[in-house]
Design an enzyme around this catalytic site. Sequence first.
Site, PDB file in Angstrom:
ATOM      1  N   HIS A  82       0.851  -1.188   0.000  1.00 21.25           N
ATOM      2  CA  HIS A  82       0.000   0.000   0.000  1.00 21.25           C
ATOM      3  C   HIS A  82       0.881   1.229   0.000  1.00 21.25           C
ATOM      4  O   HIS A  82       1.883   1.292   0.698  1.00 21.25           O
ATOM      5  CB  HIS A  82      -0.903   0.025   1.242  1.00 21.25           C
ATOM      6  CG  HIS A  82      -1.831   1.199   1.234  1.00 21.25           C
ATOM      7  ND1 HIS A  82      -3.038   1.178   0.575  1.00 21.25           N
ATOM      8  CD2 HIS A  82      -1.707   2.444   1.756  1.00 21.25           C
ATOM      9  CE1 HIS A  82      -3.633   2.355   0.717  1.00 21.25           C
ATOM     10  NE2 HIS A  82      -2.842   3.143   1.417  1.00 21.25           N
ATOM     11  N   ASP A 161     -14.812   2.152   7.195  1.00 23.08           N
ATOM     12  CA  ASP A 161     -13.798   3.092   6.710  1.00 23.08           C
ATOM     13  C   ASP A 161     -14.326   3.871   5.511  1.00 23.08           C
ATOM     14  O   ASP A 161     -14.076   5.066   5.377  1.00 23.08           O
ATOM     15  CB  ASP A 161     -12.506   2.360   6.328  1.00 23.08           C
ATOM     16  CG  ASP A 161     -11.543   3.323   5.654  1.00 23.08           C
ATOM     17  OD1 ASP A 161     -11.117   4.277   6.335  1.00 23.08           O
ATOM     18  OD2 ASP A 161     -11.276   3.170   4.455  1.00 23.08           O
ATOM     19  N   ARG A 168     -14.618  12.290   6.628  1.00 23.72           N
ATOM     20  CA  ARG A 168     -13.382  13.031   6.938  1.00 23.72           C
ATOM     21  C   ARG A 168     -12.984  13.934   5.787  1.00 23.72           C
ATOM     22  O   ARG A 168     -12.492  15.045   5.982  1.00 23.72           O
ATOM     23  CB  ARG A 168     -12.246  12.041   7.246  1.00 23.72           C
ATOM     24  CG  ARG A 168     -12.420  11.341   8.586  1.00 23.72           C
ATOM     25  CD  ARG A 168     -11.516  10.110   8.685  1.00 23.72           C
ATOM     26  NE  ARG A 168     -10.126  10.430   8.469  1.00 23.72           N
ATOM     27  CZ  ARG A 168      -9.238   9.622   7.866  1.00 23.72           C
ATOM     28  NH1 ARG A 168      -9.601   8.438   7.437  1.00 23.72           N
ATOM     29  NH2 ARG A 168      -8.004  10.004   7.701  1.00 23.72           N
ATOM     30  N   SER A 183      -7.471   3.748   9.018  1.00 24.64           N
ATOM     31  CA  SER A 183      -8.177   3.656   7.733  1.00 24.64           C
ATOM     32  C   SER A 183      -7.433   2.710   6.785  1.00 24.64           C
ATOM     33  O   SER A 183      -8.013   1.773   6.222  1.00 24.64           O
ATOM     34  CB  SER A 183      -8.277   5.071   7.141  1.00 24.64           C
ATOM     35  OG  SER A 183      -8.602   5.027   5.790  1.00 24.64           O
ATOM     36  N   LYS A 187      -8.366  -1.738   5.938  1.00 21.45           N
ATOM     37  CA  LYS A 187      -8.600  -2.312   4.606  1.00 21.45           C
ATOM     38  C   LYS A 187      -7.561  -3.390   4.295  1.00 21.45           C
ATOM     39  O   LYS A 187      -7.875  -4.434   3.728  1.00 21.45           O
ATOM     40  CB  LYS A 187      -8.538  -1.216   3.544  1.00 21.45           C
ATOM     41  CG  LYS A 187      -9.751  -0.297   3.591  1.00 21.45           C
ATOM     42  CD  LYS A 187      -9.623   0.874   2.631  1.00 21.45           C
ATOM     43  CE  LYS A 187      -8.601   1.873   3.098  1.00 21.45           C
ATOM     44  NZ  LYS A 187      -8.839   3.254   2.778  1.00 21.45           N
TER      45      LYS A 187
HETATM   46  N1  URA Z   1      -5.639   6.634   2.448  1.00 24.41           N
HETATM   47  C1  URA Z   1      -6.602   5.953   3.109  1.00 24.41           C
HETATM   48  O1  URA Z   1      -7.032   4.903   2.683  1.00 24.41           O
HETATM   49  N2  URA Z   1      -7.067   6.480   4.249  1.00 24.41           N
HETATM   50  C2  URA Z   1      -6.626   7.648   4.770  1.00 24.41           C
HETATM   51  O2  URA Z   1      -7.084   8.053   5.818  1.00 24.41           O
HETATM   52  C3  URA Z   1      -5.629   8.340   4.074  1.00 24.41           C
HETATM   53  C4  URA Z   1      -5.159   7.803   2.904  1.00 24.41           C
END
Ligand code: URA
Length: 434
Positions: A82, A161, A168, A183, A187
């Site tokens: 990621h 999320d 957010r 967050s 995932k």
């Molecule tokens: N990417 C995400 O998936 N979540 C965040 O809060 C910031 C970047």
Amino acid sequence: MRMYDLIVKKKQGGELTKEEIDFMIQSYTRGDIPDYQMSAMTMAICFNGMNERETGDLTLSMRDSGDKVDLSNIDGIKVDKHSTGGVGDKTSIALLPLVSSVGVKLAKMSGRGLGHTGGTIDKLESIPGFKTEMSMDAFISQVNDIGMAIMGQTADLAPADKKLYALRDVTATVDQLSLIASSIMSKKLAAGADAIVLDVKSGSGAFMKNPEDAKALADTMVRIGKHAGKQCKAVITNMDEPLGRAVGNAIEVREAIDTLKGKGPDDFTQLVLALGSRMVVCAGKAKDLSEAEDMLKKAIADGSALEQLKRFIIAQGGDASCVDDTSILKLADNVLELKAQSDGYVSHIDCDEVGMCSLILGGGREKKTDTIDPSVGIYLYKKVGDKVCSGDTLAVLYYNDREKADAALSRLKAAYHTGSEKVSHGTLILGEVD
Ligand code: URA
């Protein structure tokens, strides 16, 4: 339990218990807590923070808010990656076929992008015919057949999320460490891989503007990953100028392909090798980073990474002839050039502003419902540290709408800074958490 009381507690700097966090997240996901109360809570978290235990509990509660992917029908160690995002970040498109070409199993879910350019899914869709929607069974059998698959994130993966991030995004509460870490990791943990390699960006084009904050985010995410029983590593990388030279969608896929041909920009190639070698080690395919990097360099040199990219494109319905002939990835016919006004050296490029230019041209989304124009984009001929002479082309814009192109060009002009002193371009790898 009442959400009102939890908001008061966090407003006063208190620590939320696991039960309180679970109540808040599961009720919010079901729609039993309204957005206005949740936004008060996220703002209180922005002011008063969360400790490590709260951040971990928040992550696990969001992970458990929906489906979890079961990758147990795929043999071997499944590795995920990621990136916290930035301008010109086309990493997955080159990295995953490369790593998979040396035998690492990759079952990756990716998102669409809000912001400068599309996300990995949008970029891949600039390949004619390429599909990113598939059933879970098809996803798993593709990994078993060819070693890798990338699909769009399903609505049921960490739905808490999804809802919270959208909130957010419109309440100025994105840039808080615990909220970002939970967050991303919710995932990643729900996506089922055994090992996770994180690319945490630092700099003007990143959420984390300095290496100390990026390191703190990386530390938190790695600890959450390990606590959840995963192998987890992070590399902190420079996002003070765009990654590589291409910014857009089709244009970034072209650059990713060139990189697998051994003709990529130095910074991007270095990043792909740095992340890739860590993924190879996590998968147990090499004993150390140097052996892993040699394997990856060989896969680029002997064409096996490129062959794996073709296999991957074909498996997902795309036209793999774009690998040999990248002109199939259409760029807009109209171009505008940004020329240097004086002699000197490029001293700085405002990374976010280059991203804004791509957005203005139509390469990204401001709202979820916007459509992306895959053919527009920017190519940076000069980057930080490069010598320029008056009249040299600094960058080229590919556009379909002249009014937008004029607006983007004037921003791009302001984003480029030159000086008489030679400036060395920043180090790409700023740190690591293992
Ligand atoms: N990417 C995400 O998936 N979540 C965040 O809060 C910031 C970047």
